[in-house]
Design an enzyme around this catalytic site. Structure first.
Site, PDB file in Angstrom:
ATOM      1  N   ARG A  42      45.779  42.603  28.653  1.00 12.03           N
ATOM      2  CA  ARG A  42      44.725  42.413  29.677  1.00 12.03           C
ATOM      3  C   ARG A  42      43.905  43.681  29.947  1.00 12.03           C
ATOM      4  O   ARG A  42      43.309  43.825  31.015  1.00 12.03           O
ATOM      5  CB  ARG A  42      45.304  41.888  31.002  1.00 12.03           C
ATOM      6  CG  ARG A  42      45.962  40.527  30.885  1.00 12.03           C
ATOM      7  CD  ARG A  42      44.995  39.438  30.434  1.00 12.03           C
ATOM      8  NE  ARG A  42      45.684  38.176  30.273  1.00 12.03           N
ATOM      9  CZ  ARG A  42      46.228  37.764  29.108  1.00 12.03           C
ATOM     10  NH1 ARG A  42      46.126  38.492  28.010  1.00 12.03           N
ATOM     11  NH2 ARG A  42      46.839  36.604  29.037  1.00 12.03           N
ATOM     12  N   GLU A  99      45.362  40.754  38.218  1.00  9.91           N
ATOM     13  CA  GLU A  99      44.552  40.531  37.012  1.00  9.91           C
ATOM     14  C   GLU A  99      43.111  40.219  37.422  1.00  9.91           C
ATOM     15  O   GLU A  99      42.164  40.620  36.764  1.00  9.91           O
ATOM     16  CB  GLU A  99      45.140  39.357  36.208  1.00  9.91           C
ATOM     17  CG  GLU A  99      44.389  39.074  34.924  1.00  9.91           C
ATOM     18  CD  GLU A  99      45.102  38.073  34.018  1.00  9.91           C
ATOM     19  OE1 GLU A  99      46.345  37.997  34.036  1.00  9.91           O
ATOM     20  OE2 GLU A  99      44.388  37.364  33.288  1.00  9.91           O
ATOM     21  N   SER A 146      45.348  33.254  36.202  1.00 12.17           N
ATOM     22  CA  SER A 146      46.499  33.974  36.763  1.00 12.17           C
ATOM     23  C   SER A 146      46.022  35.099  37.670  1.00 12.17           C
ATOM     24  O   SER A 146      45.160  35.883  37.275  1.00 12.17           O
ATOM     25  CB  SER A 146      47.342  34.582  35.640  1.00 12.17           C
ATOM     26  OG  SER A 146      47.902  33.557  34.878  1.00 12.17           O
TER      27      SER A 146
HETATM   28  C1  FAD Z   1      41.412  27.696  34.658  1.00 14.07           C
HETATM   29  C2  FAD Z   1      41.455  29.105  34.133  1.00 14.07           C
HETATM   30  C3  FAD Z   1      42.277  29.412  33.064  1.00 14.07           C
HETATM   31  C4  FAD Z   1      42.343  30.716  32.566  1.00 14.07           C
HETATM   32  N1  FAD Z   1      43.167  30.978  31.517  1.00 14.07           N
HETATM   33  C5  FAD Z   1      43.227  32.230  31.019  1.00 14.07           C
HETATM   34  C6  FAD Z   1      44.082  32.526  29.909  1.00 14.07           C
HETATM   35  O1  FAD Z   1      44.761  31.671  29.357  1.00 14.07           O
HETATM   36  N2  FAD Z   1      44.112  33.812  29.463  1.00 14.07           N
HETATM   37  C7  FAD Z   1      43.357  34.800  30.025  1.00 14.07           C
HETATM   38  O2  FAD Z   1      43.424  35.946  29.561  1.00 14.07           O
HETATM   39  N3  FAD Z   1      42.538  34.542  31.068  1.00 14.07           N
HETATM   40  C8  FAD Z   1      42.453  33.292  31.576  1.00 14.07           C
HETATM   41  N4  FAD Z   1      41.626  33.030  32.632  1.00 14.07           N
HETATM   42  C9  FAD Z   1      40.851  34.126  33.256  1.00 14.07           C
HETATM   43  C10 FAD Z   1      39.431  34.313  32.678  1.00 14.07           C
HETATM   44  O3  FAD Z   1      38.923  33.095  32.174  1.00 14.07           O
HETATM   45  C11 FAD Z   1      39.412  35.370  31.576  1.00 14.07           C
HETATM   46  O4  FAD Z   1      39.811  36.632  32.055  1.00 14.07           O
HETATM   47  C12 FAD Z   1      38.006  35.491  30.966  1.00 14.07           C
HETATM   48  O5  FAD Z   1      38.081  36.192  29.781  1.00 14.07           O
HETATM   49  C13 FAD Z   1      37.005  36.175  31.892  1.00 14.07           C
HETATM   50  O6  FAD Z   1      35.733  36.058  31.287  1.00 14.07           O
HETATM   51  P1  FAD Z   1      34.411  35.893  32.167  1.00 14.07           P
HETATM   52  O7  FAD Z   1      33.257  35.845  31.252  1.00 14.07           O
HETATM   53  O8  FAD Z   1      34.546  34.767  33.104  1.00 14.07           O
HETATM   54  O9  FAD Z   1      34.432  37.278  32.929  1.00 14.07           O
HETATM   55  P2  FAD Z   1      34.006  37.569  34.433  1.00 14.07           P
HETATM   56  O10 FAD Z   1      34.970  36.906  35.346  1.00 14.07           O
HETATM   57  O11 FAD Z   1      32.577  37.279  34.637  1.00 14.07           O
HETATM   58  O12 FAD Z   1      34.243  39.141  34.470  1.00 14.07           O
HETATM   59  C14 FAD Z   1      35.534  39.689  34.335  1.00 14.07           C
HETATM   60  C15 FAD Z   1      35.395  41.208  34.195  1.00 14.07           C
HETATM   61  O13 FAD Z   1      34.737  41.499  32.972  1.00 14.07           O
HETATM   62  C16 FAD Z   1      33.554  42.277  33.204  1.00 14.07           C
HETATM   63  N5  FAD Z   1      32.552  41.872  32.217  1.00 14.07           N
HETATM   64  C17 FAD Z   1      32.046  40.630  32.003  1.00 14.07           C
HETATM   65  N6  FAD Z   1      31.173  40.659  30.982  1.00 14.07           N
HETATM   66  C18 FAD Z   1      31.110  41.946  30.550  1.00 14.07           C
HETATM   67  C19 FAD Z   1      30.372  42.621  29.535  1.00 14.07           C
HETATM   68  N7  FAD Z   1      29.514  41.987  28.742  1.00 14.07           N
HETATM   69  N8  FAD Z   1      30.562  43.966  29.390  1.00 14.07           N
HETATM   70  C20 FAD Z   1      31.426  44.636  30.194  1.00 14.07           C
HETATM   71  N9  FAD Z   1      32.150  44.055  31.159  1.00 14.07           N
HETATM   72  C21 FAD Z   1      31.992  42.723  31.337  1.00 14.07           C
HETATM   73  C22 FAD Z   1      33.161  41.965  34.647  1.00 14.07           C
HETATM   74  O14 FAD Z   1      32.382  43.008  35.208  1.00 14.07           O
HETATM   75  C23 FAD Z   1      34.535  41.832  35.297  1.00 14.07           C
HETATM   76  O15 FAD Z   1      35.065  43.096  35.595  1.00 14.07           O
HETATM   77  C24 FAD Z   1      41.546  31.730  33.152  1.00 14.07           C
HETATM   78  C25 FAD Z   1      40.696  31.412  34.216  1.00 14.07           C
HETATM   79  C26 FAD Z   1      40.643  30.118  34.706  1.00 14.07           C
HETATM   80  C27 FAD Z   1      39.712  29.799  35.834  1.00 14.07           C
END
Ligand code: FAD
Length: 282
Positions: A161, A278, A209
């Site tokens: 992570r 996380e 999570s």
């Molecule tokens: C139902 C559900 C299931 C999930 N299952 C999992 C799973 O199985 N495994 C897992 O690891 N996670 C899981 N997640 C959490 C989440 O989906 C992941 O962490 C995902 O990768 C976050 O991506 P995002 O685009 O939504 O990031 P965001 O939530 O928009 O951002 C997360 C972080 O990344 C940064 N960020 C975003 N884009 C960039 C970029 N281009 N450059 C630099 N920084 C950036 C943001 O500033 C922030 O700090 C789950 C979430 C939900 C709601």
């Protein structure tokens, strides 16, 4: 005035976040290229405002307030192309689109990530993973922007992570090295992982999570053992299906969610555990 791309005003953050919690953002920019992104960063520095990078907001919780910071949605970086067994895609592409693209081009490797609701940028920033695999295992090279400088990296560190980006570094594009596969087998694997996901995870709004796995403990397992499933603060609840998730069960506010997180952290501490979050609180 320098071109900063599309600008949106008074954005309802509740609608952006998968947790469905949060106030408003005064300004949200949607750049389509590095020049526009750079202009936004310069503008935020000049006006002494924080620059907050957003992917799909599936790992972010917003406070119930009006933010005067500069929000940047990376959704405009939406190109995707293939060259042999290498897929290159912009940070704003969703993991779902990336997986579907790989499926169409009969490239295998990313199936365990199918169903994670993030963008490529957010997933790499978080080193998202599932079922024993992590997105960073598949990166061949990535392009990022930091302090006005465009960087291309093919050697980088990552951990559970914790993605390969330095503080303030923005992921622009990534190249994934995959393997030739068969479409039917790729679809079969994706469906198996999706079914597993659906059987384990709640369908109510959440951010996935809340806590990271510890060195020798699983917060979800402990929360379950401590019989905290179903514990509620206002509209926020510890999922009855997966103890690692906090869900928005009934019009929760940020205060409900954060108080519930703090209660769990306090209970964990009283039992000798330090839980690391996380999710990102903005
Ligand atoms: C139902 C559900 C299931 C999930 N299952 C999992 C799973 O199985 N495994 C897992 O690891 N996670 C899981 N997640 C959490 C989440 O989906 C992941 O962490 C995902 O990768 C976050 O991506 P995002 O685009 O939504 O990031 P965001 O939530 O928009 O951002 C997360 C972080 O990344 C940064 N960020 C975003 N884009 C960039 C970029 N281009 N450059 C630099 N920084 C950036 C943001 O500033 C922030 O700090 C789950 C979430 C939900 C709601």
């Amino acid at each position: 005035m320098k071109n900063k791309g599309k600008e949106l005003k008074n954005i309802d953050l509740k609608k952006l976040s998968s947790m469905h919690v949060g106030g408003k953002a005064k300004r949200l920019f949607v750049p389509k290229n590095i020049e526009q992104l750079n202009n936004i960063i310069k503008y935020s520095k000049k006006t002494s405002k924080n620059c907050i990078i957003l992917g799909n907001c599936s790992n972010i919780i917003f406070r119930d307030k009006v933010y005067r910071d500069v929000f940047v949605s990376m959704k405009g970086f939406d190109t995707i192309r293939v060259n042999g067994d290498i897929v290159s895609c912009g940070a704003g592409i969703s993991l779902f689109t990336l997986c579907m693209f790989c499926e169409q081009h009969e490239l295998t490797g990313l199936e365990p990530l199918y169903g994670i609701p993030g963008s490529v940028g957010g997933a790499i920033a978080m080193n998202a993973g599932a079922f024993g695999d992590e997105i960073c295992n598949h990166i061949d090279e990535f392009v990022s922007l930091q302090d006005g400088e465009i960087k291309t990296k093919n050697k980088f560190d990552f951990a559970y992570r914790k993605g390969p980006l330095d503080s303030g570094e923005i992921l622009i594009e990534a190249k994934f090295k995959l393997n030739k596969g068969k479409k039917e087998e790729i679809i079969k694997k994706q469906m198996q992982f999706l079914q597993k996901r659906k059987s384990l995870q709640p369908s109510l709004p959440s951010c996935g999570s809340v806590f990271m796995r510890g060195k020798d403990f699983s917060p979800a397992k402990l929360i379950d053992e401590w019989r905290l499933k179903g514990l509620t603060v206002g509209g926020a609840m510890i999922s009855t299906k997966h103890a690692g998730f906090i869900v928005n069960a009934n019009d929760a506010t940020f205060e409900d969610v954060i108080l519930l997180i703090q209660i769990v952290e306090w209970i964990a501490k009283s039992k000798g555990y330090e839980f690391e979050r996380e999710i990102k609180i903005i």
